[in-house]
Design a protein around this motif. Structure first.
Motif, PDB file in Angstrom:
ATOM      1  N   UNK A 122      27.107  27.672  47.351  1.00  0.00           N
ATOM      2  CA  UNK A 122      25.940  28.342  46.770  1.00  0.00           C
ATOM      3  C   UNK A 122      25.014  27.299  46.159  1.00  0.00           C
ATOM      4  N   UNK A 123      23.731  27.375  46.514  1.00  0.00           N
ATOM      5  CA  UNK A 123      22.717  26.532  45.869  1.00  0.00           C
ATOM      6  C   UNK A 123      22.030  27.362  44.805  1.00  0.00           C
ATOM      7  N   UNK A 124      22.039  26.843  43.581  1.00  0.00           N
ATOM      8  CA  UNK A 124      21.413  27.499  42.431  1.00  0.00           C
ATOM      9  C   UNK A 124      20.107  26.786  42.120  1.00  0.00           C
ATOM     10  N   UNK A 125      19.043  27.545  41.973  1.00  0.00           N
ATOM     11  CA  UNK A 125      17.756  26.979  41.551  1.00  0.00           C
ATOM     12  C   UNK A 125      17.379  27.653  40.243  1.00  0.00           C
ATOM     13  N   UNK A 126      17.280  26.860  39.209  1.00  0.00           N
ATOM     14  CA  UNK A 126      17.048  27.354  37.846  1.00  0.00           C
ATOM     15  C   UNK A 126      18.134  28.354  37.435  1.00  0.00           C
ATOM     16  N   UNK A 127      19.338  28.131  37.932  1.00  0.00           N
ATOM     17  CA  UNK A 127      20.497  28.945  37.547  1.00  0.00           C
ATOM     18  C   UNK A 127      20.720  30.176  38.393  1.00  0.00           C
ATOM     19  N   UNK A 128      19.731  30.563  39.220  1.00  0.00           N
ATOM     20  CA  UNK A 128      19.888  31.745  40.077  1.00  0.00           C
ATOM     21  C   UNK A 128      20.384  31.329  41.456  1.00  0.00           C
ATOM     22  N   UNK A 129      21.312  32.090  42.047  1.00  0.00           N
ATOM     23  CA  UNK A 129      21.781  31.779  43.399  1.00  0.00           C
ATOM     24  C   UNK A 129      20.708  32.150  44.414  1.00  0.00           C
ATOM     25  N   UNK A 130      20.024  31.140  44.966  1.00  0.00           N
ATOM     26  CA  UNK A 130      18.909  31.408  45.879  1.00  0.00           C
ATOM     27  C   UNK A 130      19.198  31.018  47.325  1.00  0.00           C
ATOM     28  N   UNK A 131      20.233  30.206  47.541  1.00  0.00           N
ATOM     29  CA  UNK A 131      20.618  29.850  48.908  1.00  0.00           C
ATOM     30  C   UNK A 131      22.132  29.996  49.025  1.00  0.00           C
ATOM     31  N   UNK A 155      30.114  44.544  50.517  1.00  0.00           N
ATOM     32  CA  UNK A 155      31.251  44.650  49.609  1.00  0.00           C
ATOM     33  C   UNK A 155      31.045  44.069  48.213  1.00  0.00           C
ATOM     34  N   UNK A 156      30.177  43.025  48.084  1.00  0.00           N
ATOM     35  CA  UNK A 156      30.189  42.376  46.767  1.00  0.00           C
ATOM     36  C   UNK A 156      28.887  41.779  46.269  1.00  0.00           C
ATOM     37  N   UNK A 157      27.877  41.555  47.118  1.00  0.00           N
ATOM     38  CA  UNK A 157      26.647  40.945  46.608  1.00  0.00           C
ATOM     39  C   UNK A 157      25.988  41.797  45.531  1.00  0.00           C
ATOM     40  N   UNK A 158      26.115  43.090  45.639  1.00  0.00           N
ATOM     41  CA  UNK A 158      25.510  43.973  44.634  1.00  0.00           C
ATOM     42  C   UNK A 158      26.431  44.291  43.472  1.00  0.00           C
ATOM     43  N   UNK A 159      27.626  43.703  43.480  1.00  0.00           N
ATOM     44  CA  UNK A 159      28.611  44.003  42.419  1.00  0.00           C
ATOM     45  C   UNK A 159      28.208  43.354  41.110  1.00  0.00           C
ATOM     46  N   UNK A 160      28.783  43.850  40.028  1.00  0.00           N
ATOM     47  CA  UNK A 160      28.504  43.286  38.705  1.00  0.00           C
ATOM     48  C   UNK A 160      27.040  43.414  38.366  1.00  0.00           C
ATOM     49  N   UNK A 161      26.427  42.304  37.981  1.00  0.00           N
ATOM     50  CA  UNK A 161      25.005  42.286  37.629  1.00  0.00           C
ATOM     51  C   UNK A 161      24.104  42.162  38.872  1.00  0.00           C
ATOM     52  N   UNK A 162      24.705  41.970  40.018  1.00  0.00           N
ATOM     53  CA  UNK A 162      23.928  41.897  41.259  1.00  0.00           C
ATOM     54  C   UNK A 162      23.089  40.642  41.392  1.00  0.00           C
ATOM     55  N   UNK A 163      23.495  39.552  40.747  1.00  0.00           N
ATOM     56  CA  UNK A 163      22.682  38.334  40.791  1.00  0.00           C
ATOM     57  C   UNK A 163      22.660  37.693  42.174  1.00  0.00           C
ATOM     58  N   UNK A 164      23.703  37.946  42.987  1.00  0.00           N
ATOM     59  CA  UNK A 164      23.690  37.377  44.333  1.00  0.00           C
ATOM     60  C   UNK A 164      22.704  38.094  45.249  1.00  0.00           C
ATOM     61  N   UNK A 165      22.111  39.169  44.785  1.00  0.00           N
ATOM     62  CA  UNK A 165      21.041  39.792  45.560  1.00  0.00           C
ATOM     63  C   UNK A 165      19.719  39.031  45.406  1.00  0.00           C
ATOM     64  N   UNK A 166      19.726  37.968  44.578  1.00  0.00           N
ATOM     65  CA  UNK A 166      18.554  37.099  44.474  1.00  0.00           C
ATOM     66  C   UNK A 166      18.521  36.040  45.575  1.00  0.00           C
ATOM     67  N   UNK A 167      19.577  35.945  46.365  1.00  0.00           N
ATOM     68  CA  UNK A 167      19.609  34.948  47.438  1.00  0.00           C
ATOM     69  C   UNK A 167      18.401  35.161  48.363  1.00  0.00           C
ATOM     70  N   UNK A 168      17.645  34.081  48.590  1.00  0.00           N
ATOM     71  CA  UNK A 168      16.447  34.147  49.431  1.00  0.00           C
ATOM     72  C   UNK A 168      16.693  33.634  50.842  1.00  0.00           C
ATOM     73  N   UNK A 169      17.620  32.677  50.949  1.00  0.00           N
ATOM     74  CA  UNK A 169      17.910  32.107  52.260  1.00  0.00           C
ATOM     75  C   UNK A 169      19.411  32.051  52.482  1.00  0.00           C
ATOM     76  N   UNK A 170      19.808  32.426  53.677  1.00  0.00           N
ATOM     77  CA  UNK A 170      21.210  32.306  54.078  1.00  0.00           C
ATOM     78  C   UNK A 170      21.299  31.230  55.150  1.00  0.00           C
ATOM     79  N   UNK A 171      22.314  30.402  55.027  1.00  0.00           N
ATOM     80  CA  UNK A 171      22.570  29.360  56.007  1.00  0.00           C
ATOM     81  C   UNK A 171      23.964  29.600  56.572  1.00  0.00           C
ATOM     82  N   UNK A 172      24.073  29.642  57.888  1.00  0.00           N
ATOM     83  CA  UNK A 172      25.370  29.833  58.533  1.00  0.00           C
ATOM     84  C   UNK A 172      25.611  28.659  59.476  1.00  0.00           C
ATOM     85  N   UNK A 173      26.859  28.191  59.542  1.00  0.00           N
ATOM     86  CA  UNK A 173      27.136  27.007  60.356  1.00  0.00           C
ATOM     87  C   UNK A 173      28.598  26.945  60.761  1.00  0.00           C
TER      88      UNK A 173
END
Length: 945
Positions: A122-131, A155-173
């Motif tokens: 996970x890449x955090x920008x200003x503390x938020x998970x954005x990538x 299953x889980x990105x929206x769980x808890x406070x839902x902060x992982x729903x702030x992700x702007x870019x997904x990288x798969x490899x």
């Protein structure tokens, strides 16, 4: 050498990111994530927050309920009252100076939702998970990483406070292949993208991708500048690399020079989004007074304005008339204008607008011309460049005017480069197809003519060789083509899952075709919803069809000379359209005709029209992912040909594998020439899908691979290891892919394959069972959870007994006259005759219609009544069969029950064994073949389909 593990891939990537300036941080759960977020926001905003103040910030971040709303929150400031009752602001992202943010990297964050999930990197920008980066070990399909992210969303990105729903870019490899994408409500692997360099060379290796794309400044720039929030679809969109480079080139040109340029991006590659982003950024530059985006038709003015406003609400105000356009030019607060070239020409040419427009002559105005291959070669272009002294021009085109396809006027050829200068970036059709951004074409050339026996030349002659208007417009030829389309359209359109256009040489011939289709519909020969639109001006250029050019569309005929007959015919067609769709359009004025054009476009996009008949309209600039087929009875060449063909090749789900072109003229050389001109000399095999024979060979090879894994469909039951199941799924999935492609060919049958249809369906059932097993798999680490199941490829609407019964049930529910009912029943039986599976049930269906349907009680279930009827008939025919052949009834019944259970049809010898009296050795073969034929016939009538 051992295969690099997923963990090794992860460790190496993190080490590389740290060396690139990311701070490594340990975050194991949501509590750690929140604590780190407070620290990073304080650092970024150069302040500290008390617990109560940070609670307000956290509440603001978590109140947005979905990723789209969170993306808007991320890009906005938040104001709140601090503990001292002062209004303070918090920024979450530096949008203007994107390098000036705080960067961290972590891994294996654990979140608890429906299941416990651990995210790779996970890449955090200003503390938020954005990538968010999901890795799979080398050798596995990259799509397995995509599927993993899908499950995290579920299953889980929206769980808890839902902060992982702030992700702007997904990288798969998987190490060797790396792609990026952003969130959408309906995730589709086709909308994942490779990064490339400026020359469209892929950056696919994870190490290279990390170095370039995940560079701190670059990834921030992608998030802050090159993500677009589409308000219409509530969708987050990210630019693809070629779009990024095009915008960057234009911006750099405006910042550093006064020269012009053009972008060559193939039709269907997303020029509207690219041009919007360029226009939006340019309009914010202090040295630019106006950005004017020019289109060449009123409908595109409306369409582009709507799209621009969906990308950025309120960014443009559509110019309904020239007076309004002049007002926009005069308004200093209006920086971005979308208009037509015609209105722009009027604004700078008419004396009544001179006072306002003259004040703008020396202002810095940047013009962006859409489809610049069509509209920039006349007097209008000269007027624009002469009027605006401080102008800069940029053009977008999918098919530029080059030396080969330029039209000579007064001995002079005007090329795109003559008017717009250097080409700033190109992304040709081969690039787009290779990247799966548009689809390839399947081109079928249909029809040959033969001289009659009395002719001196008794030879097969290709259509183009007899190039006479008399032949092309003959009633016999038109009727043959119409019948061909009617007979094959369901296959082409996947039983109305898609829609089509039919482009015709001229208005006179179009009317012949359209009237014929109308008549055949009244006769019950088809149920296609058809519509048409065409110009009704007089003096159509008689050489237009021979030239292969598609002239510019003009929907305003108010000042043109009108062909009264043509206009009357079109009004008659529009009136029929009005009755069918409850509308009220006509050709009485330009507005009503314009509205008709827009309504037709909308209904084609929404699959409410099966075939749209056109001459020139809709062949350029019209986008509809649901349109998959173009029928062609018109000469086309170069940019006109590519533009027309490209109406069919927009992406639309797994079932649309290519755009289908059915040509009733010999355009093969014209097609090859166009492909060579607008791509490269070796592009043909990339752009045009192979013939059916190639797919048959591929399918048969894939069958051999499948049989090596599972010799029979029952072999799948013996697979206990997940590795075996995975091998089977991948092998059968390849068959599905090839079968889906072959289904689009009119002459495809299972007869050419080494796997018969029953066996294919048996394996398909096992495949579906494994999908259900994966969906219900409690073990989240199951290999099957990683598999991409293409079950949608299996589904195809077919004419079967159930389908016929639905028609009969609907017929019974309708209150219609007896004669009409008889006609409908006749149509249903005709449908049965045309289906090889149902043909031998025809007498049963007809008997049911004649004897049983009239005596059904009101509200009695037709399906149940038919089932009772068939059971009665089955018992009768079974008894007749056993008596006629002197068969032991119990033995034959056991053999048929075994067949229904196992799918294996009894052999000759097995059927002979059911006889009460055993034949001699010499007679066994003949009797066995007779029994096979009779029992097969019985099974076809009562046990299959």
């Amino acid at each position: 050498m051992t295969t690099q593990s997923e963990q090794a891939l992860e460790n190496k990537m993190i080490k590389q990111l740290v060396s690139n300036g990311y701070e490594r941080v340990t975050i194991t759960n949501e509590d750690d994530l929140v604590a780190n977020l407070k620290t990073q926001l304080e650092k970024f905003n150069h302040t500290t927050y008390t617990d109560s103040e940070f609670k307000q910030i956290l509440n603001h971040l978590t109140k947005a309920l979905n990723p789209f709303d969170k993306a808007k929150v991320l890009r906005d400031k938040f104001s709140f009252k601090n503990d001292a009752n002062e209004t303070v602001y918090v920024d979450f992202l530096n949008l203007e100076h994107w390098c000036q943010n705080e960067y961290q990297v972590t891994h294996q964050v654990t979140m608890h939702g429906k299941y416990e999930n651990r995210y790779d990197v996970t890449i955090l920008i200003n503390g938020l998970p954005l990538v968010q980066i999901e890795l799979k070990k080398r050798g596995l399909e990259i799509k397995e990483a995509f599927n993993q992210v899908l499950r995290y969303h579920k299953h889980s990105y929206g769980a808890g406070l839902g902060l992982f729903q702030y992700v702007q870019l997904y990288v798969i490899s998987n190490g060797a292949n790396t792609k990026y994408y952003t969130y959408s409500k309906n995730q589709d692997f086709k909308f994942t993208f490779y990064w490339t360099d400026e020359k469209n060379k892929r950056v696919s290796d994870l190490e290279d991708f990390t170095k370039t794309f995940l560079d701190k400044c670059h990834v921030s720039k992608m998030i802050t500048r090159y993500i677009v929030l589409h308000e219409g679809f509530k969708q987050i969109m990210v630019l693809r690399p070629y779009q990024y480079y095009a915008v960057e080139k234009i911006i750099d040109k405006v910042k550093t020079s006064t020269t012009n340029g053009y972008i060559w991006h193939t039709t269907g590659s997303g020029k509207t989004l690219t041009s919007f982003k360029a226009s939006q950024i340019l309009s914010k530059l202090p040295k630019v007074d106006k950005v004017v985006f020019c289109v060449d038709r009123t409908d595109l003015d409306y369409q582009t304005s709507r799209e621009f406003n969906e990308f950025s609400p309120g960014s443009v105000d559509s110019t309904d008339n020239t007076r309004k356009l002049v007002q926009q030019f005069a308004d200093v607060n209006t920086k971005l204008i979308v208009t037509t070239i015609q209105k722009l020409n009027t604004a700078i040419s008419k004396e009544k607008h001179t006072k306002v427009m003259d004040d703008l002559a020396d202002k810095k105005v940047v013009f962006i011309f859409d489809e610049c291959h069509r509209s920039q070669f006349g007097e209008t272009h000269k007027r624009i460049v002469q009027f605006f002294k401080n102008h800069q021009l940029f053009g977008f085109t999918g098919t530029p005017i080059l030396e080969k396809n330029a039209q000579s006027k007064n001995g002079v050829k005007k090329l795109t480069t003559d008017l717009f200068g250097e080409r700033l970036h190109d992304y040709v059709i081969t690039d787009a197809i290779s990247d799966n951004n548009v689809l390839p074409f399947s081109i079928e050339y249909v029809g040959r003519y033969k001289y009659k026996e009395t002719s001196k030349n008794n030879l097969d002659i290709e259509i183009e060789a007899i190039d006479t208007t008399e032949l092309f417009e003959s009633d016999e030829r038109i009727e043959k083509i119409a019948n061909y389309i009617i007979n094959n359209h369901d296959s082409k359109a996947k039983n109305k899952g898609f829609t089509a256009m039919f482009c015709i040489s001229n208005t006179k011939t179009l009317i012949k075709y359209f009237d014929l289709f109308r008549r055949l519909k009244k006769e019950g020969k088809h149920d296609l919803k058809i519509a048409t639109i065409f110009s009704y001006t007089a003096n159509q250029d008689p050489n237009e069809d021979k030239s292969g050019e598609i002239p510019e569309e003009n929907l305003d005929f108010s000042n043109a000379k009108v062909d009264i007959h043509t206009r009357d015919v079109l009004d008659k067609y529009i009136e029929e359209y009005n009755k069918e769709f409850g509308t009220s359009y006509s050709t009485k004025d330009s507005k009503s005709f314009n509205d008709y054009y827009k309504n037709v476009a909308k209904r084609v996009r929404e699959k409410e029209i099966d075939i749209l008949f056109v001459v020139n309209m809709f062949l350029t600039g019209f986008d509809s992912p649901n349109l998959n087929t173009l029928y062609v009875d018109k000469n086309l060449k170069y940019h006109g040909l590519i533009q027309a063909y490209s109406r069919t090749n927009r992406l639309k789900g797994e079932k649309k594998t290519h755009g289908q072109i059915v040509v009733f003229r010999n355009l093969k050389k014209a097609t090859d020439d166009a492909i060579e001109l607008f791509s490269n000399r070796n592009a043909k095999e990339v752009i045009i899908v192979p013939p059916l024979e190639d797919y048959i060979d591929q399918f048969n090879d894939a069958v051999k691979n499948l049989l090596a894994i599972a010799p029979t469909y029952l072999s799948v039951d013996d697979f206990y290891s997940e590795t075996q199941k995975l091998q089977f799924v991948k092998a059968f999935r390849e068959l599905l892919r090839l079968k889906n492609r072959m289904d689009t060919y009119a002459d495809f049958t299972f007869d050419d394959l080494i796997l018969d249809e029953q066996a294919f369906n048996n394996y398909s059932s096992k495949y579906q069972d494994l999908k259900r097993e994966a969906e219900n798999q409690p073990n989240k680490d199951s290999v099957l959870n990683e598999v991409d199941f293409h079950l949608e490829l299996i589904h195809k609407d077919i004419v079967n007994v159930d389908y016929i019964l639905r028609l009969l049930a609907n017929l019974e529910e309708e209150e219609i006259e007896t004669e009409t009912k008889k006609k409908r029943q006749s149509e249903i039986l005709s449908m049965v005759d045309n289906d090889p599976v149902l043909r031998n049930k025809r007498d049963l269906i007809e008997k049911f219609i004649v004897e049983q349907l009239p005596i059904l009680e009101q509200n009695e279930d037709v399906t149940e009544a038919f089932s009772d009827f068939i059971n009665t008939e089955k018992v009768k025919e079974f008894k007749y069969l056993v008596e006629e052949e002197n068969i032991n009834e119990n033995r034959l019944e056991e053999a048929m029950e075994s067949y229904m259970f196992s799918g294996r049809f009894p052999t000759n010898n097995e059927l002979v064994e059911t006889l009460k009296e055993k034949p001699s050795f010499r007679e066994r073969r003949t009797i066995g073949e007779r029994l096979i034929s009779k029992v097969n016939y019985f099974a076809d009538r009562f046990l299959r389909g």
